[in-house]
Motif scaffolding. Structure first.
Motif, PDB file in Angstrom:
ATOM      1  N   VAL A 221      -2.210   2.933  -9.510  1.00 27.61           N
ATOM      2  CA  VAL A 221      -0.796   2.560  -9.432  1.00 27.61           C
ATOM      3  C   VAL A 221      -0.465   1.694 -10.646  1.00 27.61           C
ATOM      4  CG1 VAL A 221       0.973   1.470  -8.007  1.00 27.61           C
ATOM      5  CG2 VAL A 221      -1.054   2.473  -6.917  1.00 27.61           C
ATOM      6  N   ARG A 222       0.552   2.078 -11.401  1.00 30.29           N
ATOM      7  CA  ARG A 222       0.873   1.254 -12.580  1.00 30.29           C
ATOM      8  C   ARG A 222       1.623  -0.014 -12.154  1.00 30.29           C
ATOM      9  NH1 ARG A 222       6.078   3.253 -13.826  1.00 30.29           N
ATOM     10  NH2 ARG A 222       6.310   5.042 -12.453  1.00 30.29           N
ATOM     11  N   ASP A 223       1.605  -1.001 -13.053  1.00 27.61           N
ATOM     12  CA  ASP A 223       2.175  -2.306 -12.727  1.00 27.61           C
ATOM     13  C   ASP A 223       3.701  -2.248 -12.790  1.00 27.61           C
ATOM     14  OD1 ASP A 223      -0.310  -3.688 -12.372  1.00 27.61           O
ATOM     15  OD2 ASP A 223      -0.561  -3.651 -14.543  1.00 27.61           O
ATOM     16  N   ASP A 224       4.274  -1.690 -11.763  1.00 28.08           N
ATOM     17  CA  ASP A 224       5.719  -1.533 -11.671  1.00 28.08           C
ATOM     18  C   ASP A 224       6.060  -1.803 -10.202  1.00 28.08           C
ATOM     19  OD1 ASP A 224       8.354   0.032 -12.657  1.00 28.08           O
ATOM     20  OD2 ASP A 224       7.799   0.722 -10.651  1.00 28.08           O
ATOM     21  N   PHE A 225       7.073  -2.621  -9.982  1.00 32.92           N
ATOM     22  CA  PHE A 225       7.383  -3.065  -8.617  1.00 32.92           C
ATOM     23  C   PHE A 225       7.651  -1.890  -7.674  1.00 32.92           C
ATOM     24  CE2 PHE A 225      10.375  -4.505  -5.356  1.00 32.92           C
ATOM     25  CZ  PHE A 225       9.601  -5.494  -4.759  1.00 32.92           C
ATOM     26  N   ASP A 226       8.535  -0.973  -8.090  1.00 33.81           N
ATOM     27  CA  ASP A 226       8.876   0.150  -7.199  1.00 33.81           C
ATOM     28  C   ASP A 226       7.668   1.049  -6.970  1.00 33.81           C
ATOM     29  OD1 ASP A 226      11.413  -0.750  -6.906  1.00 33.81           O
ATOM     30  OD2 ASP A 226      12.247   0.473  -8.541  1.00 33.81           O
ATOM     31  N   ALA A 227       6.912   1.283  -8.055  1.00 35.01           N
ATOM     32  CA  ALA A 227       5.731   2.147  -7.921  1.00 35.01           C
ATOM     33  C   ALA A 227       4.741   1.524  -6.941  1.00 35.01           C
ATOM     34  CB  ALA A 227       5.069   2.346  -9.284  1.00 35.01           C
ATOM     35  N   THR A 228       4.601   0.193  -6.994  1.00 37.55           N
ATOM     36  CA  THR A 228       3.663  -0.494  -6.098  1.00 37.55           C
ATOM     37  C   THR A 228       4.142  -0.393  -4.652  1.00 37.55           C
ATOM     38  OG1 THR A 228       3.171  -2.003  -7.928  1.00 37.55           O
ATOM     39  CG2 THR A 228       2.396  -2.660  -5.750  1.00 37.55           C
ATOM     40  N   CYS A 229       5.444  -0.657  -4.450  1.00 43.18           N
ATOM     41  CA  CYS A 229       5.995  -0.544  -3.078  1.00 43.18           C
ATOM     42  C   CYS A 229       5.807   0.873  -2.541  1.00 43.18           C
ATOM     43  CB  CYS A 229       7.489  -0.878  -3.063  1.00 43.18           C
ATOM     44  SG  CYS A 229       7.834  -2.614  -3.359  1.00 43.18           S
ATOM     45  N   ASN A 230       6.131   1.865  -3.370  1.00 34.70           N
ATOM     46  CA  ASN A 230       6.034   3.258  -2.906  1.00 34.70           C
ATOM     47  C   ASN A 230       4.596   3.643  -2.588  1.00 34.70           C
ATOM     48  OD1 ASN A 230       8.753   3.623  -3.147  1.00 34.70           O
ATOM     49  ND2 ASN A 230       8.641   4.440  -5.246  1.00 34.70           N
ATOM     50  N   PRO A 258       4.518  -9.670  -4.146  1.00 32.74           N
ATOM     51  CA  PRO A 258       5.960  -9.396  -4.001  1.00 32.74           C
ATOM     52  C   PRO A 258       6.238  -8.064  -3.318  1.00 32.74           C
ATOM     53  CG  PRO A 258       5.428 -10.062  -6.269  1.00 32.74           C
ATOM     54  CD  PRO A 258       4.144 -10.021  -5.519  1.00 32.74           C
ATOM     55  N   ALA A 259       5.449  -7.046  -3.604  1.00 32.04           N
ATOM     56  CA  ALA A 259       5.679  -5.739  -2.977  1.00 32.04           C
ATOM     57  C   ALA A 259       5.425  -5.824  -1.473  1.00 32.04           C
ATOM     58  CB  ALA A 259       4.765  -4.692  -3.615  1.00 32.04           C
ATOM     59  N   LEU A 260       4.346  -6.511  -1.083  1.00 25.15           N
ATOM     60  CA  LEU A 260       4.040  -6.635   0.349  1.00 25.15           C
ATOM     61  C   LEU A 260       5.162  -7.364   1.080  1.00 25.15           C
ATOM     62  CD1 LEU A 260       0.216  -7.493   0.254  1.00 25.15           C
ATOM     63  CD2 LEU A 260       1.298  -5.377   1.048  1.00 25.15           C
ATOM     64  N   LEU A 261       5.657  -8.425   0.457  1.00 27.56           N
ATOM     65  CA  LEU A 261       6.735  -9.192   1.100  1.00 27.56           C
ATOM     66  C   LEU A 261       7.993  -8.335   1.220  1.00 27.56           C
ATOM     67  CD1 LEU A 261       6.114 -12.660  -0.607  1.00 27.56           C
ATOM     68  CD2 LEU A 261       5.621 -12.021   1.769  1.00 27.56           C
ATOM     69  N   ALA A 262       8.272  -7.576   0.162  1.00 31.72           N
ATOM     70  CA  ALA A 262       9.465  -6.701   0.190  1.00 31.72           C
ATOM     71  C   ALA A 262       9.343  -5.641   1.281  1.00 31.72           C
ATOM     72  CB  ALA A 262       9.651  -6.043  -1.175  1.00 31.72           C
ATOM     73  N   LEU A 263       8.121  -5.200   1.556  1.00 34.97           N
ATOM     74  CA  LEU A 263       7.914  -4.187   2.598  1.00 34.97           C
ATOM     75  C   LEU A 263       7.915  -4.797   3.996  1.00 34.97           C
ATOM     76  CD1 LEU A 263       5.114  -2.075   0.870  1.00 34.97           C
ATOM     77  CD2 LEU A 263       7.464  -1.334   1.342  1.00 34.97           C
ATOM     78  N   GLY A 264       8.004  -6.130   4.065  1.00 34.82           N
ATOM     79  CA  GLY A 264       8.067  -6.807   5.366  1.00 34.82           C
ATOM     80  C   GLY A 264       6.714  -7.141   5.954  1.00 34.82           C
ATOM     81  N   LYS A 284      -0.656  -8.182   7.109  1.00 41.66           N
ATOM     82  CA  LYS A 284      -0.523  -7.266   8.241  1.00 41.66           C
ATOM     83  C   LYS A 284       0.882  -6.688   8.237  1.00 41.66           C
ATOM     84  CE  LYS A 284      -2.642  -6.505  11.606  1.00 41.66           C
ATOM     85  NZ  LYS A 284      -2.933  -7.208  12.854  1.00 41.66           N
ATOM     86  N   LEU A 285       0.979  -5.402   8.554  1.00 40.12           N
ATOM     87  CA  LEU A 285       2.281  -4.789   8.801  1.00 40.12           C
ATOM     88  C   LEU A 285       2.111  -3.983  10.079  1.00 40.12           C
ATOM     89  CD1 LEU A 285       5.175  -4.488   7.732  1.00 40.12           C
ATOM     90  CD2 LEU A 285       4.423  -2.508   6.440  1.00 40.12           C
ATOM     91  N   GLY A 286       2.660  -4.488  11.188  1.00 38.63           N
ATOM     92  CA  GLY A 286       2.341  -3.907  12.493  1.00 38.63           C
ATOM     93  C   GLY A 286       0.843  -4.022  12.715  1.00 38.63           C
ATOM     94  N   ASP A 287       0.214  -2.895  13.091  1.00 35.03           N
ATOM     95  CA  ASP A 287      -1.226  -2.905  13.320  1.00 35.03           C
ATOM     96  C   ASP A 287      -2.033  -2.595  12.064  1.00 35.03           C
ATOM     97  OD1 ASP A 287      -2.065  -3.810  15.683  1.00 35.03           O
ATOM     98  OD2 ASP A 287      -2.558  -1.841  16.556  1.00 35.03           O
ATOM     99  N   LYS A 288      -1.332  -2.368  10.961  1.00 34.12           N
ATOM    100  CA  LYS A 288      -2.023  -1.981   9.726  1.00 34.12           C
ATOM    101  C   LYS A 288      -2.494  -3.212   8.972  1.00 34.12           C
ATOM    102  CE  LYS A 288      -0.552   2.338  10.282  1.00 34.12           C
ATOM    103  NZ  LYS A 288      -0.888   3.677   9.861  1.00 34.12           N
ATOM    104  N   VAL A 289      -3.665  -3.066   8.389  1.00 32.27           N
ATOM    105  CA  VAL A 289      -4.271  -4.166   7.631  1.00 32.27           C
ATOM    106  C   VAL A 289      -4.155  -3.854   6.147  1.00 32.27           C
ATOM    107  CG1 VAL A 289      -6.495  -5.232   7.083  1.00 32.27           C
ATOM    108  CG2 VAL A 289      -5.887  -4.759   9.469  1.00 32.27           C
ATOM    109  N   ILE A 290      -3.780  -4.845   5.360  1.00 30.65           N
ATOM    110  CA  ILE A 290      -3.683  -4.645   3.912  1.00 30.65           C
ATOM    111  C   ILE A 290      -4.487  -5.727   3.197  1.00 30.65           C
ATOM    112  CG2 ILE A 290      -2.129  -4.402   1.933  1.00 30.65           C
ATOM    113  CD1 ILE A 290       0.076  -4.019   4.327  1.00 30.65           C
ATOM    114  N   PHE A 291      -5.392  -5.295   2.353  1.00 28.33           N
ATOM    115  CA  PHE A 291      -6.141  -6.219   1.504  1.00 28.33           C
ATOM    116  C   PHE A 291      -5.643  -6.100   0.078  1.00 28.33           C
ATOM    117  CE2 PHE A 291      -9.446  -5.959   4.799  1.00 28.33           C
ATOM    118  CZ  PHE A 291      -9.846  -7.290   4.863  1.00 28.33           C
ATOM    119  N   GLY A 292      -5.408  -7.232  -0.570  1.00 29.23           N
ATOM    120  CA  GLY A 292      -5.164  -7.244  -2.008  1.00 29.23           C
ATOM    121  C   GLY A 292      -6.343  -7.974  -2.632  1.00 29.23           C
TER     122      GLY A 292
END
Ligand code: AMP
Ligand code: MG
Length: 400
Positions: A221-230, A258-264, A284-292
Motif C-alpha cells: 500500500v503506498r503512503d497515501d491516506f485514501d489508499a491506506t483507508c481503502n 489517521p486511517a484507522l481513526l477515520a475508519l472508526g 479494534k473495529l467491531g470484532d476485527k483486530v488490527i495491528f500496525g
C-alpha cells in the motif's frame, strides 16, 4: 507509552475467540483443540510383549537353566487363546498379547529352541519382565489431550490411537498482510532510485503460519491516506486480523493511525516502551483486530513475537501463547535502551553444560541479514544501560 506487559494485557483483553470447526485428523496438526479428547480404550489394551521370545510363568523360570514345553504361538494381531500351565511356554512376538497364565517374557537370544518341542532358558525371568501392562500408558475414559492444546505430530498419534478421526479445533485466524510504504516494490521487481523490496510480508506470513494462521490476502500500500483507508477496508471484509507494517512512526507519511481513526476503529495501543518496536499499534473495529507494526524488518519481527503471536494464539483458545523464556549468560556486553526495555537479537547455545547467549553483530533494526542468524532475543531491562559479559540475562527463544 505503555509498558510491554500492560500493552499485551490490553490486547489480550480485547482478543475475540474464533468459532470452532471439525477437521479430519490429517489436517489437524498445528490447530488448537476445543474439547478434551478422551481415551476410548486402555493403552495398551492387553498385557503386551516387549520382546520376541517366549511367554512363561515366572515361577517356572526363577532360576536357569529352565526346561519348558512349547504349546503354541502368539504374534502381533494373533492372540494365543489357551492358558499357560506349569511347565509350559508360548512362543511370542513383540506386540502380541501375553497369554493367560504367563506373567513374564524371556527374549529369544537367551533361549535354546529344541526340535522336539522343548525349549531351554539360559537366563532366569522375574515376574512382569518384558511386558507392558494393560492400561500402563492410558486408561479408558481419561483425558488424553486437553482442550487448548496445540496439536503436534505426536499429539495426532495419540488422537489416532483413541479413534479421533475428526477433531474439533478453532477455525484458523484469517490474516491480511498490508505492507505500507511508497518505497516498496515486489520481490520479482528490481528496485530503482529510492526503492527497496518488500520483505516484511514474507517474514510475517511465515511467523503467522507457524502460529496456525491462514494468510488470505497480501498487498503493498503506498503512503497515501485514501489508499491506506481503502486497503484496510477491503482487507477487513475477509480477514479476522489485518496486520500492517510501516507507517506507524512520526513521519509525515505515517498514515496508518489517521486511517484507522477515520475508519472508526478504536486505537487501544499506539506506543510501547520497548526497543526495537516502540510504535506498535493495536486497534479494534467491531470484532476485527488490527495491528500496525513498525516498518523496520527487525522491529516488525520483535513486535510480532511479543504481541501479535500471543493474540493470534489466544484467538484460537491456545493454553500456551508465550514464547519460551530462559536465563543464559551473555558472552559480550549488551547495550540497553533506557527507559525502554530492549531486545537484542542473539543466538542461544549450551557450551560445556552452561547456557550462553551471544549477541549478534548487527547494524540496527533494519539489519534483516544479521537477524536471519538470530534464534533468541536478549532482554535488557528498562533501567539498565548495559549488561556485562557473563551476566545472567533473560532470553526469549524465537520460533524458527
Ligand atoms: P516506516 O515505519 O514506514 O517509517 O518504515 C521504517 C523503515 O522500514 C523504512 O526504512 C522502510 O523502508 C522499511 N520498511 C517498511 N516496510 C518495509 C517492508 N515491507 N519491507 C522492508 N522494509 C520495510
Ligand atoms: Mg513507511
Amino acid at each position: 507509552m505503555l509498558r510491554i506487559e500492560d500493552a499485551l494485557q490490553l490486547m489480550l483483553d480485547h482478543t475475540p475467540a474464533l468459532p470452532e470447526e471439525t477437521v479430519a485428523l490429517t489436517e489437524a496438526v498445528g490447530r488448537v483443540l476445543q474439547q478434551d479428547a478422551l481415551s476410548d480404550l486402555d493403552l495398551p489394551p492387553f498385557d503386551r510383549a516387549r520382546m520376541d521370545g517366549y511367554a512363561v510363568r515366572s515361577a517356572d523360570a526363577a532360576s536357569a537353566p529352565a526346561r519348558l514345553r512349547e504349546i503354541g504361538e502368539a504374534a502381533a494381531g494373533f492372540a494365543f487363546n489357551g492358558h499357560v500351565e506349569a511347565g509350559q511356554a508360548v512362543r511370542i512376538m513383540t506386540g502380541a498379547p501375553v497369554p493367560a497364565g504367563a506373567d513374564a517374557v524371556q527374549k529369544i537370544e537367551v533361549i535354546q529352541v529344541g526340535t522336539d518341542g522343548w525349549i531351554e532358558l539360559h537366563e532366569p525371568v522375574t515376574a512382569g519382565q518384558f511386558i507392558t501392562p494393560r492400561a500402563s500408558e492410558a486408561r479408558h475414559g481419561d483425558v488424553a489431550v486437553k482442550v487448548g492444546e496445540r496439536i503436534t505430530p505426536a499429539t495426532a498419534a495419540v488422537l489416532a490411537s483413541f479413534g479421533h478421526a475428526r477433531v474439533t479445533v478453532a477455525r484458523r485466524p484469517r490474516l491480511a498482510l498490508l505492507s505500507t510504504g511508497s518505497e516498496l516494490v515486489e520481490v520479482h521487481e528490481t528496485p530503482r532510485d529510492a526503492q527497496i523490496r518488500n520483505s516484511n510480508t514474507y517474514s510475517l506470513a511465515g511467523y503467522a503460519a507457524r502460529a496456525g494462521v491462514e494468510v488470505i490476502h497480501t498487498a503493498i500500500v503506498r503512503d497515501d491516506f485514501d489508499a491506506t483507508c481503502n486497503a484496510i477496508s477491503t482487507a477487513l471484509q475477509q480477514a479476522d486480523v489485518v496486520m500492517l507494517s510501516g507507517g506507524v512512526s512520526m513521519g509525515d507519511y505515517d498514515l496508518v493511525k489517521p486511517a484507522l481513526l477515520a475508519l472508526g476503529a478504536g486505537v487501544l495501543v499506539e506506543k510501547v516502551a520497548m526497543h526495537p518496536g516502540k510504535p506498535t499499534v493495536f486497534a479494534k473495529l467491531g470484532d476485527k483486530v488490527i495491528f500496525g507494526l513498525p516498518g523496520n524488518p527487525v522491529s516488525v519481527a520483535v513486535s510480532f513475537h511479543l504481541f501479535a503471536r500471543p493474540v493470534l494464539l489466544k484467538m484460537q483458545g491456545a493454553n500456551d501463547i508465550h514464547l519460551p523464556r530462559w536465563r543464559a549468560h551473555v558472552t559480550r556486553t549488551v547495550k540497553g535502551a533506557p527507559p525502554r526495555r530492549s531486545h537484542q537479537p542473539a543466538s542461544l547455545l549450551i557450551r560445556d553444560g552452561r547456557a550462553e547467549v551471544e549477541p549478534l553483530k548487527w547494524s540496527g533494526s533494519s539489519d534483516l541479514v544479521a537477524f536471519m542468524q538470530a534464534d533468541a532475543l536478549i532482554v535488557v531491562p528498562e533501567d539498565r544501560a548495559s549488561l556485562n559479559t557473563g551476566e545472567l540475562a533473560e532470553v526469549i527463544q524465537l520460533p524458527q
